[in-house]
Design a protein around this motif. Structure first.
Motif, PDB file in Angstrom:
ATOM      1  N   ARG A  53      13.982 -22.593  -5.189  1.00 14.41           N
ATOM      2  CA  ARG A  53      15.333 -23.665  -5.960  1.00 14.41           C
ATOM      3  C   ARG A  53      15.229 -25.223  -5.702  1.00 14.41           C
ATOM      4  O   ARG A  53      15.088 -25.973  -4.232  1.00 14.41           O
ATOM      5  N   PRO A  54      15.076 -26.290  -6.644  1.00  7.97           N
ATOM      6  CA  PRO A  54      14.698 -27.316  -6.240  1.00  7.97           C
ATOM      7  C   PRO A  54      16.604 -27.720  -5.634  1.00  7.97           C
ATOM      8  O   PRO A  54      17.590 -27.420  -6.257  1.00  7.97           O
ATOM      9  N   ASN A  55      16.135 -29.025  -5.409  1.00  8.96           N
ATOM     10  CA  ASN A  55      17.505 -30.005  -4.910  1.00  8.96           C
ATOM     11  C   ASN A  55      17.323 -31.076  -5.483  1.00  8.96           C
ATOM     12  O   ASN A  55      16.752 -31.805  -5.621  1.00  8.96           O
ATOM     13  N   ILE A  56      18.271 -30.721  -6.108  1.00  9.19           N
ATOM     14  CA  ILE A  56      18.596 -31.910  -7.575  1.00  9.19           C
ATOM     15  C   ILE A  56      20.242 -32.244  -7.363  1.00  9.19           C
ATOM     16  O   ILE A  56      20.935 -31.394  -7.111  1.00  9.19           O
ATOM     17  N   ARG A  57      20.570 -33.542  -7.652  1.00  9.60           N
ATOM     18  CA  ARG A  57      22.084 -34.431  -7.147  1.00  9.60           C
ATOM     19  C   ARG A  57      22.488 -33.492  -8.150  1.00  9.60           C
ATOM     20  O   ARG A  57      21.988 -32.931  -9.481  1.00  9.60           O
ATOM     21  N   LEU A  58      23.484 -33.450  -8.241  1.00 12.11           N
ATOM     22  CA  LEU A  58      24.939 -32.703  -9.328  1.00 12.11           C
ATOM     23  C   LEU A  58      24.752 -33.822 -10.492  1.00 12.11           C
ATOM     24  O   LEU A  58      24.931 -33.720 -11.120  1.00 12.11           O
ATOM     25  N   ASP A  59      24.794 -35.162 -10.096  1.00  4.96           N
ATOM     26  CA  ASP A  59      25.427 -35.756 -11.596  1.00  4.96           C
ATOM     27  C   ASP A  59      23.724 -35.753 -12.340  1.00  4.96           C
ATOM     28  O   ASP A  59      23.329 -36.209 -13.186  1.00  4.96           O
ATOM     29  N   HIS A  60      22.349 -35.677 -11.645  1.00  7.23           N
ATOM     30  CA  HIS A  60      21.012 -36.091 -12.005  1.00  7.23           C
ATOM     31  C   HIS A  60      21.027 -34.125 -13.191  1.00  7.23           C
ATOM     32  O   HIS A  60      20.522 -33.997 -14.228  1.00  7.23           O
ATOM     33  N   TRP A  61      21.449 -32.799 -12.181  1.00  4.14           N
ATOM     34  CA  TRP A  61      21.339 -31.530 -12.984  1.00  4.14           C
ATOM     35  C   TRP A  61      22.678 -31.829 -14.100  1.00  4.14           C
ATOM     36  O   TRP A  61      22.283 -31.179 -15.214  1.00  4.14           O
ATOM     37  N   ASP A  62      23.407 -32.680 -14.579  1.00  2.00           N
ATOM     38  CA  ASP A  62      24.580 -32.159 -15.207  1.00  2.00           C
ATOM     39  C   ASP A  62      24.110 -33.459 -16.341  1.00  2.00           C
ATOM     40  O   ASP A  62      23.946 -33.026 -17.646  1.00  2.00           O
ATOM     41  N   ALA A  63      22.717 -34.266 -15.948  1.00  2.00           N
ATOM     42  CA  ALA A  63      22.753 -35.310 -17.215  1.00  2.00           C
ATOM     43  C   ALA A  63      21.661 -35.057 -17.612  1.00  2.00           C
ATOM     44  O   ALA A  63      20.723 -34.872 -18.848  1.00  2.00           O
ATOM     45  N   LEU A  64      20.463 -34.207 -16.955  1.00  2.00           N
ATOM     46  CA  LEU A  64      19.622 -33.674 -17.558  1.00  2.00           C
ATOM     47  C   LEU A  64      18.951 -32.573 -19.336  1.00  2.00           C
ATOM     48  O   LEU A  64      18.448 -32.978 -20.112  1.00  2.00           O
ATOM     49  N   PRO A  65      20.276 -31.457 -19.146  1.00  2.00           N
ATOM     50  CA  PRO A  65      20.641 -31.728 -20.755  1.00  2.00           C
ATOM     51  C   PRO A  65      20.732 -32.083 -21.306  1.00  2.00           C
ATOM     52  O   PRO A  65      20.207 -32.444 -22.881  1.00  2.00           O
ATOM     53  N   LEU A  66      21.195 -33.264 -21.203  1.00  2.74           N
ATOM     54  CA  LEU A  66      21.408 -34.901 -21.847  1.00  2.74           C
ATOM     55  C   LEU A  66      20.149 -35.507 -22.722  1.00  2.74           C
ATOM     56  O   LEU A  66      20.064 -35.880 -23.482  1.00  2.74           O
ATOM     57  N   VAL A  67      19.505 -36.059 -21.401  1.00  4.69           N
ATOM     58  CA  VAL A  67      18.138 -36.445 -21.723  1.00  4.69           C
ATOM     59  C   VAL A  67      16.974 -35.578 -22.535  1.00  4.69           C
ATOM     60  O   VAL A  67      16.782 -35.563 -23.167  1.00  4.69           O
TER      61      VAL A  67
END
Length: 81
Positions: A53-67
């Motif tokens: 389970r990787p630790n990912i900030r919420l804002d980065h998690w939300d932005a990953l699909p956009l990128v």
């Protein structure tokens, strides 16, 4: 705040990044442009190579699909219904 991603299947970040030909540095830069806070490329590498389970900030998690032009379900190996 970091969020632990629940892996319901295979963690596909490395495969998606390879398919899109995006390096750790490029992903970190693009996430920084979207969120205002860029992760270090070594952090992106840790996400990419995570087996649990990787630790990912919420804002980065939300932005990953956009990128990466994919869905969260694609990232965590879960099929969308």
């Amino acid at each position: 705040m970091a969020r632990r991603v629940l892996l319901l299947g295979k963690w596909n970040l490395a495969a998606i990044m390879a398919d899109r030909r995006i390096s750790d540095e490029e992903l970190a830069t693009k996430l920084g442009e979207l969120t205002g806070r860029a992760p270090h490329p070594k952090t992106v590498y840790k996400w990419k190579t995570a087996t649990e389970r990787p630790n990912i900030r919420l804002d980065h998690w939300d932005a990953l699909p956009l990128v990466l032009n994919c869905s969260h379900a694609d990232l965590i190996g879960k099929e969308e219904n």
